[in-house]
Write a protein that holds these residues in place. Structure first.
Motif, PDB file in Angstrom:
ATOM      1  N   GLY A 150      37.710  51.264  45.109  1.00  0.00           N
ATOM      2  CA  GLY A 150      37.958  51.902  43.818  1.00  0.00           C
ATOM      3  C   GLY A 150      37.448  51.116  42.623  1.00  0.00           C
ATOM      4  N   PHE A 151      37.035  49.868  42.803  1.00  0.00           N
ATOM      5  CA  PHE A 151      36.462  49.090  41.705  1.00  0.00           C
ATOM      6  C   PHE A 151      34.998  49.471  41.545  1.00  0.00           C
ATOM      7  CE2 PHE A 151      39.861  45.896  42.617  1.00  0.00           C
ATOM      8  CZ  PHE A 151      40.365  45.783  41.334  1.00  0.00           C
ATOM      9  N   SER A 152      34.512  49.406  40.281  1.00  0.00           N
ATOM     10  CA  SER A 152      33.088  49.656  40.069  1.00  0.00           C
ATOM     11  C   SER A 152      32.319  48.340  40.102  1.00  0.00           C
ATOM     12  CB  SER A 152      32.890  50.322  38.705  1.00  0.00           C
ATOM     13  OG  SER A 152      31.535  50.196  38.316  1.00  0.00           O
ATOM     14  N   THR A 153      31.191  48.342  40.782  1.00  0.00           N
ATOM     15  CA  THR A 153      30.304  47.170  40.781  1.00  0.00           C
ATOM     16  C   THR A 153      28.987  47.504  40.073  1.00  0.00           C
ATOM     17  OG1 THR A 153      29.249  47.694  42.880  1.00  0.00           O
ATOM     18  CG2 THR A 153      31.233  46.325  42.981  1.00  0.00           C
ATOM     19  N   ALA A 154      28.940  48.677  39.440  1.00  0.00           N
ATOM     20  CA  ALA A 154      27.713  49.089  38.744  1.00  0.00           C
ATOM     21  C   ALA A 154      27.416  48.113  37.614  1.00  0.00           C
ATOM     22  CB  ALA A 154      27.897  50.495  38.181  1.00  0.00           C
ATOM     23  N   PRO A 155      26.181  47.905  37.253  1.00  0.00           N
ATOM     24  CA  PRO A 155      24.950  48.476  37.809  1.00  0.00           C
ATOM     25  C   PRO A 155      24.277  47.514  38.803  1.00  0.00           C
ATOM     26  CG  PRO A 155      24.472  47.424  35.727  1.00  0.00           C
ATOM     27  CD  PRO A 155      25.915  47.112  36.042  1.00  0.00           C
ATOM     28  N   SER A 156      25.053  46.685  39.491  1.00  0.00           N
ATOM     29  CA  SER A 156      24.447  45.648  40.330  1.00  0.00           C
ATOM     30  C   SER A 156      23.521  46.226  41.396  1.00  0.00           C
ATOM     31  CB  SER A 156      25.543  44.836  41.019  1.00  0.00           C
ATOM     32  OG  SER A 156      24.955  43.978  41.970  1.00  0.00           O
ATOM     33  N   GLU A 157      22.404  45.550  41.589  1.00  0.00           N
ATOM     34  CA  GLU A 157      21.495  45.886  42.693  1.00  0.00           C
ATOM     35  C   GLU A 157      21.024  44.589  43.342  1.00  0.00           C
ATOM     36  OE1 GLU A 157      17.996  47.921  41.011  1.00  0.00           O
ATOM     37  OE2 GLU A 157      18.763  47.367  39.040  1.00  0.00           O
ATOM     38  N   SER A 158      21.936  43.616  43.385  1.00  0.00           N
ATOM     39  CA  SER A 158      21.521  42.291  43.854  1.00  0.00           C
ATOM     40  C   SER A 158      22.722  41.532  44.417  1.00  0.00           C
ATOM     41  CB  SER A 158      20.928  41.504  42.688  1.00  0.00           C
ATOM     42  OG  SER A 158      21.974  41.181  41.789  1.00  0.00           O
ATOM     43  N   GLN A 159      22.518  40.221  44.591  1.00  0.00           N
ATOM     44  CA  GLN A 159      23.577  39.348  45.114  1.00  0.00           C
ATOM     45  C   GLN A 159      24.653  39.048  44.072  1.00  0.00           C
ATOM     46  OE1 GLN A 159      20.655  38.350  44.068  1.00  0.00           O
ATOM     47  NE2 GLN A 159      20.760  36.339  43.108  1.00  0.00           N
ATOM     48  N   ILE A 160      24.422  39.410  42.815  1.00  0.00           N
ATOM     49  CA  ILE A 160      25.424  39.216  41.757  1.00  0.00           C
ATOM     50  C   ILE A 160      26.233  40.505  41.639  1.00  0.00           C
ATOM     51  CG2 ILE A 160      25.763  38.852  39.285  1.00  0.00           C
ATOM     52  CD1 ILE A 160      23.069  37.254  39.371  1.00  0.00           C
ATOM     53  N   VAL A 161      27.529  40.398  41.935  1.00  0.00           N
ATOM     54  CA  VAL A 161      28.351  41.606  42.037  1.00  0.00           C
ATOM     55  C   VAL A 161      29.496  41.525  41.023  1.00  0.00           C
ATOM     56  CG1 VAL A 161      29.769  43.006  43.582  1.00  0.00           C
ATOM     57  CG2 VAL A 161      27.788  41.746  44.495  1.00  0.00           C
ATOM     58  N   PRO A 162      29.414  42.307  39.918  1.00  0.00           N
ATOM     59  CA  PRO A 162      30.524  42.316  38.971  1.00  0.00           C
ATOM     60  C   PRO A 162      31.624  43.265  39.470  1.00  0.00           C
ATOM     61  CG  PRO A 162      28.741  43.718  38.177  1.00  0.00           C
ATOM     62  CD  PRO A 162      28.291  43.172  39.502  1.00  0.00           C
ATOM     63  N   VAL A 163      32.872  42.831  39.319  1.00  0.00           N
ATOM     64  CA  VAL A 163      33.990  43.739  39.603  1.00  0.00           C
ATOM     65  C   VAL A 163      34.642  44.004  38.255  1.00  0.00           C
ATOM     66  CG1 VAL A 163      36.197  43.982  40.786  1.00  0.00           C
ATOM     67  CG2 VAL A 163      34.308  42.791  41.912  1.00  0.00           C
ATOM     68  N   HIS A 164      34.423  45.204  37.730  1.00  0.00           N
ATOM     69  CA  HIS A 164      34.792  45.486  36.344  1.00  0.00           C
ATOM     70  C   HIS A 164      36.283  45.707  36.177  1.00  0.00           C
ATOM     71  CE1 HIS A 164      30.724  45.564  34.849  1.00  0.00           C
ATOM     72  NE2 HIS A 164      30.390  46.187  35.967  1.00  0.00           N
ATOM     73  N   VAL A 165      36.836  45.037  35.168  1.00  0.00           N
ATOM     74  CA  VAL A 165      38.265  45.137  34.896  1.00  0.00           C
ATOM     75  C   VAL A 165      38.481  45.604  33.456  1.00  0.00           C
ATOM     76  CG1 VAL A 165      40.402  43.819  34.769  1.00  0.00           C
ATOM     77  CG2 VAL A 165      38.742  43.291  36.561  1.00  0.00           C
ATOM     78  N   GLY A 166      37.652  45.132  32.516  1.00  0.00           N
ATOM     79  CA  GLY A 166      37.700  45.615  31.123  1.00  0.00           C
ATOM     80  C   GLY A 166      38.365  44.638  30.193  1.00  0.00           C
ATOM     81  N   GLU A 167      39.689  44.498  30.334  1.00  0.00           N
ATOM     82  CA  GLU A 167      40.453  43.694  29.366  1.00  0.00           C
ATOM     83  C   GLU A 167      40.527  42.231  29.826  1.00  0.00           C
ATOM     84  OE1 GLU A 167      43.562  42.117  27.199  1.00  0.00           O
ATOM     85  OE2 GLU A 167      44.112  42.831  29.209  1.00  0.00           O
ATOM     86  N   ASN A 168      40.452  41.310  28.848  1.00  0.00           N
ATOM     87  CA  ASN A 168      40.366  39.872  29.179  1.00  0.00           C
ATOM     88  C   ASN A 168      41.516  39.370  30.040  1.00  0.00           C
ATOM     89  OD1 ASN A 168      38.142  39.932  27.556  1.00  0.00           O
ATOM     90  ND2 ASN A 168      39.166  39.058  25.768  1.00  0.00           N
ATOM     91  N   HIS A 169      42.772  39.679  29.610  1.00  0.00           N
ATOM     92  CA  HIS A 169      43.929  39.158  30.336  1.00  0.00           C
ATOM     93  C   HIS A 169      43.958  39.688  31.771  1.00  0.00           C
ATOM     94  CE1 HIS A 169      45.756  37.054  26.976  1.00  0.00           C
ATOM     95  NE2 HIS A 169      45.426  38.085  26.217  1.00  0.00           N
ATOM     96  N   ARG A 170      43.510  40.928  31.947  1.00  0.00           N
ATOM     97  CA  ARG A 170      43.499  41.516  33.292  1.00  0.00           C
ATOM     98  C   ARG A 170      42.512  40.807  34.205  1.00  0.00           C
ATOM     99  NH1 ARG A 170      43.483  48.002  33.300  1.00  0.00           N
ATOM    100  NH2 ARG A 170      45.718  48.327  33.035  1.00  0.00           N
ATOM    101  N   ALA A 171      41.374  40.439  33.605  1.00  0.00           N
ATOM    102  CA  ALA A 171      40.366  39.734  34.410  1.00  0.00           C
ATOM    103  C   ALA A 171      40.917  38.389  34.867  1.00  0.00           C
ATOM    104  CB  ALA A 171      39.087  39.541  33.597  1.00  0.00           C
TER     105      ALA A 171
END
Ligand SMILES: Cc1ncc(COP(=O)(O)O)c(C=O)c1O
Length: 372
Positions: free
Chosen positions: A294-315
Motif C-alpha cells: 500500500g505504500f507508494s514508491t513512485a517514481p522510482s525506476e532504480s535501486q533507490i526506493v522512496p517509501v512516501h510518508v509525507g509529514e516529517n514526524h511520520r517519516a
C-alpha cells in the motif's frame, strides 16, 4: 556572540532535527550507497592495503604540488574509458567535483538551467560562480524549453541535471535533454553519482542511452565502493579544470587507498558486466513487494526506493519503528526533499539477500495501517 539555541529549537519544532548515529553492523542496512556491495570486497581491501604499503596513508599535498601518483592517473584513464569521454579528472569528493566544475566553467555572464531536484552540490557550484540560475520543474521539459527560448545571456548557457535522482530514484529524460541542448546551443552537464557502476555496463545512464554530454560528474563513493569524485569531459576541459577549479587546485590529492580500491572496482564491473542489471532486477522486485503493501514508491525506476510518508514526524516515526525490527533506513525530510514529501529512502544493494528484502517488505506491510 553567535548562539544556536533558538535555531535548534525551531529545527526541533519542525521535526527536522538530524542526529548522527553510529552504524551498527547487526542491523539490516538500507541507507548505504554501496550498491554493488564492493566496499567490503576482499579484492578492493587488498588493493587498498597494497597502495598504502607502497605510497603511505596520504599523498600529503595537492596534486599540483607533490601529491600526484600513478594511481590517480591510471584511474582517470579508466574513468574516461568507462564513461565514454575523452578524459577525466579526480576531485576529493563528488561534492567537490560539482562545486569545482560549475564554479570554474561558468561566470556571471552565463546562465544555468537546473532541475529543481538536482543535488545540493550542483546548486552550490552555480551559486559560487554567480551565473544566473533558472530552476525548471523536475524533469519538466516544457518548462525547460520555455526558459531556453526566453532567457538569453552574453556568455554560455548550461543545462544541469542528475541522471539518476538521489531521493526519488527516477531517471532524467536524457535524450530529450540532449536534443534541447543541441537545439538551443547549450552545454549539457550530467551528474551520474548514483548511476556509475550500475547503468550502461557501469558507465552510467548517458552511456546506456548513447547520450554525449559536455561533462559527466561521478563519485567513487557509491557503487565503486571507495571515496572521491571525478569530472569527465574533453581533454581541453580537463586542462582547464587543472588550472581553474579551486576545489582541485587547493585541496590534497585522494589518499592512495581510494584510487586503488576504485580501480579494482572497475576491474570487477568490467569482468562482471551483469552486476548492475542484477541489482536493478532485484530492486524492481522489491518495489513491487512494497507497493503491494500500500505504500507508494513512485517514481522510482532504480535501486533507490522512496517509501512516501509525507509529514516529517511520520517519516521519523516510521524510521524509528523499522529500527525496532533491526532495519536501518533514515527518514529524509526537507530541505533534502521538498516540503510535505518526507519519506524513508531505501537503497537496495547486492548485499541484501532475498530474505532481507522480503522481511523488510513484510514489516512495511504490517505497519502500513498504523502509520498512515
Ligand atoms: C547526485 C549526487 N551528486 C553528488 C554527490 C556527492 O558525492 P560525494 O558523496 O562523493 O561527495 C551525491 C552524494 O550524495 C549525489 O547524490
Amino acid at each position: 556572540m553567535r548562539t544556536y539555541g533558538n535555531d535548534l529549537e525551531k529545527i526541533e519544532k519542525d521535526g527536522l532535527t538530524r542526529k548522527l548515529a553510529v552504524r551498527r553492523p547487526d542491523m539490516l542496512e538500507f541507507s548505504s550507497n554501496d550498491y554493488l556491495g564492493l566496499a567490503d570486497h576482499p579484492l578492493l581491501k587488498e588493493a587498498s592495503i597494497r597502495a598504502i604499503e607502497l605510497y603511505g596513508s596520504s599523498v600529503a599535498a595537492s596534486r599540483l604540488m607533490s601529491g600526484n601518483i600513478a594511481l590517480h592517473e591510471d584511474l582517470e584513464i579508466r574513468l574516461a574509458r568507462q564513461t565514454g569521454m575523452e578524459a577525466a579528472l579526480l576531485f576529493g569528493s563528488g561534492f567537490l567535483a560539482n562545486t569545482g566544475l560549475l564554479s570554474s566553467i561558468t561566470s556571471r555572464d552565463d546562465l544555468v538551467f537546473s532541475d529543481k531536484l538536482n543535488h545540493a552540490s550542483l546548486v552550490d557550484g552555480a551559486l559560487i560562480s554567480r551565473a544566473g540560475v533558472f530552476r525548471y520543474g523536475h524533469c519538466d521539459m516544457d518548462h525547460l524549453e520555455y526558459f531556453l527560448a526566453n532567457r538569453t545571456c552574453r556568455g554560455n548557457r548550461f543545462i544541469v541535471t542528475d541522471s539518476l535522482f538521489s531521493m526519488d530514484g527516477d531517471i532524467a529524460p536524457l535524450r530529450r535533454l540532449e536534443q534541447l541542448s543541441m537545439r538551443y546551443n547549450c552545454n549539457l552537464i550530467v551528474d551520474e553519482a548514483h548511476a556509475i557502476g550500475i547503468f550502461g555496463n557501469g558507465g552510467g545512464v548517458c552511456r546506456e542511452y548513447g547520450v554525449k554530454p559536455h561533462a559527466i560528474i561521478g563519485t567513487l563513493s557509491k557503487a565503486l565502493g571507495s571515496y572521491g569524485g571525478f569530472v569527465a569531459g574533453n581533454t581541453d576541459m580537463k586542462e582547464f579544470l587543472i588550472n581553474r577549479a579551486r576545489t582541485f587546485i587547493y585541496s590534497t590529492g585522494l589518499p592512495p587507498a581510494a584510487p586503488a580500491a576504485a580501480l579494482k572496482a572497475i576491474d570487477i564491473i568490467e569482468s562482471e558486466p551483469d552486476l548492475g542489471r542484477k541489482l536493478l532486477e532485484t530492486a524492481s522486485h522489491f518495489r513491487n513487494m512494497i507497493e503491494s503493501s500500500g505504500f507508494s514508491t513512485a517514481p522510482s525506476e532504480s535501486q533507490i526506493v522512496p517509501v512516501h510518508v509525507g509529514e516529517n514526524h511520520r517519516a521519523v516515526a516510521l524510521s524509528d519503528y523499522l529500527k525496532t525490527e533491526n532495519i536501518s533506513a533514515v527518514a529524509i525530510r526537507p530541505p533534502t526533499v521538498p516540503e510535505g514529501t518526507a519519506r524513508i529512502r531505501l537503497s537496495v544493494t547486492l548485499r541484501h539477500s532475498r530474505e532481507d528484502l522480503y522481511h523488510t517488505a513484510e514489516v512495511l506491510n504490517f505497519i502500513n495501517g498504523g502509520i498512515r
